[in-house]
Design a protein around this motif. Sequence first.
Motif, PDB file in Angstrom:
ATOM      1  N   VAL A  21       0.864  -1.180   0.000  1.00 62.83           N
ATOM      2  CA  VAL A  21       0.000   0.000   0.000  1.00 62.83           C
ATOM      3  C   VAL A  21       0.896   1.223   0.000  1.00 62.83           C
ATOM      4  O   VAL A  21       1.865   1.275   0.753  1.00 62.83           O
ATOM      5  N   SER A  22       0.579   2.201  -0.830  1.00 63.25           N
ATOM      6  CA  SER A  22       1.376   3.415  -0.820  1.00 63.25           C
ATOM      7  C   SER A  22       0.591   4.566  -1.440  1.00 63.25           C
ATOM      8  O   SER A  22      -0.314   4.347  -2.238  1.00 63.25           O
ATOM      9  N   HIS A  23       0.923   5.769  -1.006  1.00 65.06           N
ATOM     10  CA  HIS A  23       0.331   6.901  -1.716  1.00 65.06           C
ATOM     11  C   HIS A  23       1.310   7.386  -2.781  1.00 65.06           C
ATOM     12  O   HIS A  23       1.043   8.328  -3.501  1.00 65.06           O
ATOM     13  N   ASP A  24       2.441   6.696  -2.861  1.00 56.74           N
ATOM     14  CA  ASP A  24       3.503   7.093  -3.780  1.00 56.74           C
ATOM     15  C   ASP A  24       3.501   6.170  -5.001  1.00 56.74           C
ATOM     16  O   ASP A  24       3.901   5.012  -4.929  1.00 56.74           O
ATOM     17  N   LEU A  25       3.056   6.711  -6.110  1.00 56.84           N
ATOM     18  CA  LEU A  25       2.947   5.910  -7.330  1.00 56.84           C
ATOM     19  C   LEU A  25       4.315   5.408  -7.799  1.00 56.84           C
ATOM     20  O   LEU A  25       4.442   4.304  -8.323  1.00 56.84           O
TER      21      LEU A  25
END
Lengths: 261, 276
Positions: free
Chosen positions: A200-204
């Motif tokens: 999971v990440s908000h960083d593509l």
Amino acid sequence: MAPLVDVRDLSFRYGHKQNWVLRSLNLSIERGSAVGVVGESGSGKSTLVRLLCGLLPVGSGSVTYDGRAVTDWLSKDPRQFRLHNQMVFQSPAASLDPRMRIRRSVAEPVRALERRKIGDDELESWLSMVGLGPEALNRYPHQFSGGQLQRVAIARALSVSPTVLYADEPTSALDVSVQAQVLNLLMDLRARLGLTLVIVSHDLAVVSRMCEHILVMRNGEIVESGPTVDVLHSPSSAYTNALTKAASAVSLRPGNVTSAG
Amino acid sequence: MSSRWPTQLVVGTVLIGLFVGIGLMSLVWTPHDAEALNVAARLAPPGTEGHLLGTDRLGRDVTTQIMVGARNSLVVAVVSTAAALVPGVFLGLVTAGSKRASREVLSRATDVALALPGILVALVLATAMGASNTTTMVAITAWFIPVMARVVIGPARQIMAREFVEAARASGRGKWYILIRHVLPNIGPVVIVQTSLLFASAILIEAALSYLGVGAQRPTTSWGMLFNESQAVVGEAPTLVLIPGVVMVLAVLGFNLLGDGLRAALDPRQTTKAVV
């Protein structure tokens, strides 16, 4: 071949009077694959992985692991389920008991799930796999840096040789230089141990580097999913398009490039 | 342990050491017989030969009374606090670990128990059981159980919400294991500090109850009893009230300082140096 994890029509909210955090999600994860879940804060990413690895109860819809409902696993065979599904949390400092020595924390899954004692040799081999020396065993969490703690947390999750490793924003609490080290470690371990990895990440940029498949979430819904190359190069949703542009704008602007060593 | 003890711990330990020391010494030696009356030497001021702290209105030696009273306070404080500690902490942990509905019921029940005025409950108990040290100890224990539970519930719930508890669940640990092995050690400092505060309270409550006449009875000696017996002659001999008062303040201060000192000393962040 049937997918390892299969999610059908999954919705979730934290209480009867609360808003829906996840809305009718459908997804499947193949054995041995690496899947990235991206989206902004509050999009439901962390809730989704907690449902997949059995830390939240599935209410509406179904989640199956290896062809069997997770609710069924947890009611009849919770130890077996947790042996196969382990998780690395967002904040390494918060995910290790501050009053427990590393020896105890790393040994916990083996002791609880395999019901056996774990010797120093075995503990040291797990620590060495994540790049830490045997002296770490007798220390407390506050004696380590964030990056080292995340390595400890990874060693703890891997100590029962899980099939799936869920990583909930494993690098967001770390310095940029340490982020790269932890991500490289996860990629290396995945290759060596044949893990199925869900990150999971908000960083593509993070997930595009590590995963073959990407799920893009927004407001509790999956707005886009598919192979990483397809999602990045020909995004079908406006949101993914904006996310891709934002990521490339940051990473391509020379002044913002940070050496990650 | 760190090379230096916190100052509060040192001062608290010394004060409690004195308190416990004179209490224990009274078992084997006192300057005079605790019950020996000597009306001829009544109300002797402090410094009188043979009576370091003077005598009371019946000529009993005050030093001896203080020593025997310390023993009584110590016994009452230790027994009642220890008796409240385990059930209080257990009740607090169970409440913190319960599902929402049962947690609400247990929390409100604790609040109701806390709302009852402890001294009145003790007076009612004394009527039912008769005035004695046992009554005092039962009353203090009953009073302290909800106090301890209430103190534990909040911090325990905060710990339950931490990520390492979720990690322990992911590691296959059940609710009870998590409460005992993860939550309890993390609220340890709170329990220790509260225990030392309860010790201090127990000394004061015991004195209050024996002052009111529902606690210890002669021939037992209690500090509160010394107040009661001296109030008629306080104009003539103010030191008879002053001396037990000062001694009680020092004992209570000692337990409070000990609690604070232990909280600092038991924190691993204070006792092991950061390596990185």
